[in-house]
Every structure is written in C-alpha cells, then in structure tokens.
Design a protein around this motif. Structure first.
Motif, mmCIF file in Angstrom:
data_model
loop_
_atom_site.group_PDB
_atom_site.id
_atom_site.type_symbol
_atom_site.label_atom_id
_atom_site.label_comp_id
_atom_site.label_asym_id
_atom_site.label_seq_id
_atom_site.Cartn_x
_atom_site.Cartn_y
_atom_site.Cartn_z
ATOM 1 N N GLU A 42 29.035 44.156 37.714
ATOM 2 C CA GLU A 42 29.435 42.942 37.000
ATOM 3 C C GLU A 42 29.278 41.735 37.910
ATOM 4 O O GLU A 42 29.735 41.745 39.054
ATOM 5 C CB GLU A 42 30.888 43.075 36.537
ATOM 6 C CG GLU A 42 31.324 41.965 35.614
ATOM 7 C CD GLU A 42 32.685 42.248 34.981
ATOM 8 O OE1 GLU A 42 33.195 41.376 34.266
ATOM 9 O OE2 GLU A 42 33.242 43.348 35.220
ATOM 10 N N VAL A 43 28.623 40.700 37.395
ATOM 11 C CA VAL A 43 28.426 39.457 38.141
ATOM 12 C C VAL A 43 29.655 38.578 37.986
ATOM 13 O O VAL A 43 30.128 38.340 36.875
ATOM 14 C CB VAL A 43 27.179 38.706 37.633
ATOM 15 C CG1 VAL A 43 26.973 37.421 38.444
ATOM 16 C CG2 VAL A 43 25.941 39.589 37.711
ATOM 17 N N GLN A 44 30.207 38.107 39.115
ATOM 18 C CA GLN A 44 31.376 37.241 39.094
ATOM 19 C C GLN A 44 30.962 35.773 39.061
ATOM 20 O O GLN A 44 29.816 35.426 39.355
ATOM 21 C CB GLN A 44 32.242 37.510 40.330
ATOM 22 C CG GLN A 44 32.662 38.954 40.484
ATOM 23 C CD GLN A 44 33.427 39.455 39.277
ATOM 24 O OE1 GLN A 44 34.461 38.912 38.920
ATOM 25 N NE2 GLN A 44 32.920 40.506 38.636
ATOM 26 N N THR A 45 31.915 34.923 38.704
ATOM 27 C CA THR A 45 31.608 33.496 38.596
ATOM 28 C C THR A 45 31.228 32.886 39.934
ATOM 29 O O THR A 45 30.542 31.862 39.979
ATOM 30 C CB THR A 45 32.826 32.735 38.016
ATOM 31 O OG1 THR A 45 33.974 33.036 38.805
ATOM 32 C CG2 THR A 45 33.082 33.151 36.578
ATOM 33 N N ASP A 46 31.671 33.490 41.041
ATOM 34 C CA ASP A 46 31.328 32.957 42.358
ATOM 35 C C ASP A 46 30.007 33.522 42.888
ATOM 36 O O ASP A 46 29.620 33.265 44.030
ATOM 37 C CB ASP A 46 32.450 33.233 43.367
ATOM 38 C CG ASP A 46 32.718 34.729 43.568
ATOM 39 O OD1 ASP A 46 32.005 35.550 42.948
ATOM 40 O OD2 ASP A 46 33.626 35.059 44.350
ATOM 41 N N GLY A 47 29.303 34.307 42.056
ATOM 42 C CA GLY A 47 28.010 34.854 42.450
ATOM 43 C C GLY A 47 28.077 36.237 43.067
ATOM 44 O O GLY A 47 27.038 36.875 43.275
ATOM 45 N N ASP A 52 31.728 49.101 39.952
ATOM 46 C CA ASP A 52 32.805 49.988 39.520
ATOM 47 C C ASP A 52 32.236 51.389 39.321
ATOM 48 O O ASP A 52 31.346 51.581 38.489
ATOM 49 C CB ASP A 52 33.397 49.463 38.204
ATOM 50 C CG ASP A 52 34.671 50.190 37.815
ATOM 51 O OD1 ASP A 52 34.918 51.277 38.370
ATOM 52 O OD2 ASP A 52 35.403 49.683 36.960
ATOM 53 N N PRO A 53 32.727 52.374 40.064
ATOM 54 C CA PRO A 53 32.185 53.728 39.954
ATOM 55 C C PRO A 53 32.616 54.463 38.695
ATOM 56 O O PRO A 53 32.059 55.498 38.352
ATOM 57 C CB PRO A 53 32.741 54.431 41.192
ATOM 58 C CG PRO A 53 34.027 53.736 41.457
ATOM 59 C CD PRO A 53 33.793 52.295 41.084
ATOM 60 N N LYS A 197 42.219 42.483 37.825
ATOM 61 C CA LYS A 197 41.585 43.761 37.514
ATOM 62 C C LYS A 197 40.255 43.586 36.789
ATOM 63 O O LYS A 197 39.335 44.381 36.954
ATOM 64 C CB LYS A 197 42.515 44.604 36.626
ATOM 65 C CG LYS A 197 43.839 44.965 37.259
ATOM 66 C CD LYS A 197 44.689 45.745 36.253
ATOM 67 C CE LYS A 197 46.057 46.077 36.805
ATOM 68 N NZ LYS A 197 46.889 46.785 35.804
ATOM 69 N N ASP A 198 40.176 42.567 35.956
ATOM 70 C CA ASP A 198 38.988 42.356 35.128
ATOM 71 C C ASP A 198 38.627 40.881 35.143
ATOM 72 O O ASP A 198 39.177 40.082 34.397
ATOM 73 C CB ASP A 198 39.264 42.842 33.696
ATOM 74 C CG ASP A 198 38.071 42.657 32.765
ATOM 75 O OD1 ASP A 198 36.983 42.289 33.258
ATOM 76 O OD2 ASP A 198 38.234 42.883 31.542
ATOM 77 N N ARG A 199 37.708 40.526 36.026
ATOM 78 C CA ARG A 199 37.352 39.116 36.190
ATOM 79 C C ARG A 199 36.684 38.537 34.934
ATOM 80 O O ARG A 199 36.649 37.330 34.756
ATOM 81 C CB ARG A 199 36.425 38.947 37.394
ATOM 82 C CG ARG A 199 37.055 39.382 38.719
ATOM 83 C CD ARG A 199 38.211 38.505 39.133
ATOM 84 N NE ARG A 199 38.881 38.981 40.324
ATOM 85 C CZ ARG A 199 38.493 38.727 41.563
ATOM 86 N NH1 ARG A 199 37.409 37.993 41.767
ATOM 87 N NH2 ARG A 199 39.167 39.190 42.591
#
Length: 341
Positions: A42-47, A52-53, A197-199
C-alpha cells in the motif's frame, strides 16, 4: 543513523522494465512466507510503502474477548471495554466462566450507551457480544471536534447562567451534556488508533497521520474544557445559597464571555492553520488569564465557603482560557509543518 530494524537495500533491474527490491530474510521467515505467496503493498501519502504479509479483507471484523473475573468491580470492566473500543475492535465480546451477574450485564449495556457505535447483538447466560456499527467516514475527527466545540461552549455559558440564577435544573442539564462530549472525544481517539493500523482510512476522512494526532489532542483539550463547565454546574447545584454578589458576578461573567471568544478564535485558527491569528489569540489569552488571576484576591476577601466557591469558579474559567491557548499553539505547530512541506 539507521535504526536496528531498518535495512538499506538497492533497487535492482531484473528485466526490460521491471524494478525489484528484495525482502529481509528475517522478516520473510518470521511471517512464514515462501515463493509464490502474496503480500499486500500500500502506498502512503508520504510516498512510503507498507508491506502487509497477511491477506486482509477490507472491513473484516476485528474481535476482542474481554474476560470478566468473579467479583470483578463493574468499574474495572467499563475501563477495559473503553480500552477495547479505543483500540478499534468492532466486535467486543464480554465473557464469564460462570453465569454472568445482572450488574455485569447492566454495566456492559451502560457502556454501549456511553460510547458511539456499539450495539448488543447477542446475549447468553455467560456472555454479551457487541458490534460497533459506527462509520468514521460519517463522523470523522474534524466533525467530532466541531461538535465538541459547540457543546462545550453551550455547556460553559449555561453553567455560568445556572450559577448566576441559582437554576438547579439547568445546572443538571449541563452535567448530563458532559457525557456527549466524552462520547465524541472517545470517537476521535478511536479514529486516531484506527488510522495507525490502516493509513487508507486517513484518506477517506480527509486527514493525514499528523492532522489526526492534532485533532485528537484538540479533542482532549475540549474534553477538559467540558469538565470545567461541568465543575461550574456542580458548584451551582450544591451552592444555591452561596452565590456571588452582583458586582463579582458581573466581572466573572465578562471573563467567561471573553474566555469563550478566545476558544472560538483558537478553534478557527486551528482549522485554518492561521499562525498570525493563533499568536494574537495566545497573547490575548495570557493577558486575560493574568487579569482573571488578579481578581482572585478580591473574591477571597473572607475565608468562608462562598469565597472558596467563587475562587473555584474563577479557576475553571482560567483553565478554559489556557486550554484554548493550547489549541492555538497546536494551530501554530501545524501551520509551520505545512509551510515546511
């Protein structure tokens, strides 16, 4: 300096246009992964990326089992239930090895009314199951904080009116409203924990992890301001014959209105990330608190019960002013962070 749990790895080209990076062997072993297994990326807003396994289904219920011990005080159970709620569990089962007492079941149902979301969906002789039906998208942190502001403002104003007029009914209504403030505060904290837990939830409700933390902190200050409005209301209930003189009350009421104006300006500056307005509000708050403190000796001219009540009343107004200044300080911190980016 590289943390012990952080490794630096080179990006490699393995085909005409394929770029890969290897996974740490210890991490792969710890999660029992093998060739061909899938992981969620999953790509986060900060790049950054989160790997997640586990194969997780969106919206899959997360369950917590709260064990009730024999003769356990219901206050202890309530604290555990609040902890499970704030942790983000949407299925909370209260379980006892023996037949559950009526006081325990009543405590569980009282908890369900105390917070936003949980509903009792199943009940047996030794267990009660609750399902949290709240949707963060429908009641996001920003909306919670806005509602808290409206409630604590009306609580404070009504508490002062109740004290001034000796209105016990209005005072008790203020005390009851403090539970609404607590419900919204807990909702705000829960959402902060869910975002950790879930960005992806942050994107859905229009915040990032930094905004979410600031909103949680503002909610905490609002909750404290609500507590002080409740404190003034309780003074009104128990001290109907110890009311302040008209002169003293006029001065205190003026300070009260100025405190609420400082609070309103702090909240708006926070949502607008207005650094200049925040600095001006803090300066005003400090001056106002100083003026309020100077009134204290005048209200304590005697050592009787009435003097102590008036001093306690004034102290709650001062605390309201200073918590408002803290909100304005958060606005400056957020504003500077956004300027940097």
């Amino acid at each position: 300096m590289v943390r012990k749990d952080m490794e630096s790895r080179k990006v490699q080209k393995t085909g005409v246009s394929t770029i890969t990076v290897s996974l740490p062997k210890e991490w792969v072993s710890a999660n029992k992964l093998k060739a061909g297994d899938q992981v969620n990326v999953e790509v986060q807003t900060d790049g950054s990326l989160v790997i997640d396994p586990k194969e997780r289904k969106k919206g899959e219920p997360v369950r917590s089992v709260v064990q009730v011990e024999r003769d356990e005080p219901t206050e202890h159970l309530t604290r555990k239930l609040i902890g499970a709620y704030l942790a983000g569990f949407n299925i909370i089962e209260v379980r006892s090895k023996e037949r559950m007492g009526l006081d325990t079941k009543h405590a569980v149902k009282d908890f369900a009314r105390l917070v936003i979301g949980p509903e009792v969906i199943e009940e047996t002789s030794n267990s009660v199951v609750m399902h949290d039906l709240s949707d963060p998208v429908e009641l996001p942190q920003k909306k919670c904080v806005r509602r808290m502001h409206l409630i604590v403002e009306s609580m404070h104003r009504d508490a002062v009116t109740a004290f001034d007029n000796g209105d016990e009914g209005l005072a008790k209504d203020v005390i009851d409203r403090d539970q609404d403030v607590d419900r919204l505060y807990w909702m705000t904290v829960k959402q902060f924990n869910l975002i950790q837990k879930d960005r992806s939830l942050a994107d859905k409700i229009g915040v990032d992890i930094y905004d979410s933390m600031s909103l949680m902190l503002v909610a905490r200050m609002m909750e404290r301001i609500g507590d002080h409005a409740e404190k003034i209301a309780k003074l009104a209930v128990g001290t109907l014959e110890q009311r302040a003189s008209e002169k003293d009350m006029a001065r205190v009421k003026k300070l009260s209105e100025e405190a609420l104006d400082v609070l309103a300006r702090s909240v708006e500056a926070f949502f607008l990330h207005d650094i200049n307005a925040s600095n001006n509000t803090i300066d005003r708050a400090l001056k106002l608190a100083q003026d309020a403190g100077a009134l204290m000796p005048a209200l304590q001219v005697s050592a009787n019960k009435g003097a102590a009540i008036k001093a306690s009343f004034l102290d709650s107004i001062i605390r309201t002013i200073m918590y408002s200044a803290d909100i304005a300080e958060l606005a400056i911190n957020d504003g500077m962070r956004l300027e940097k980016t």
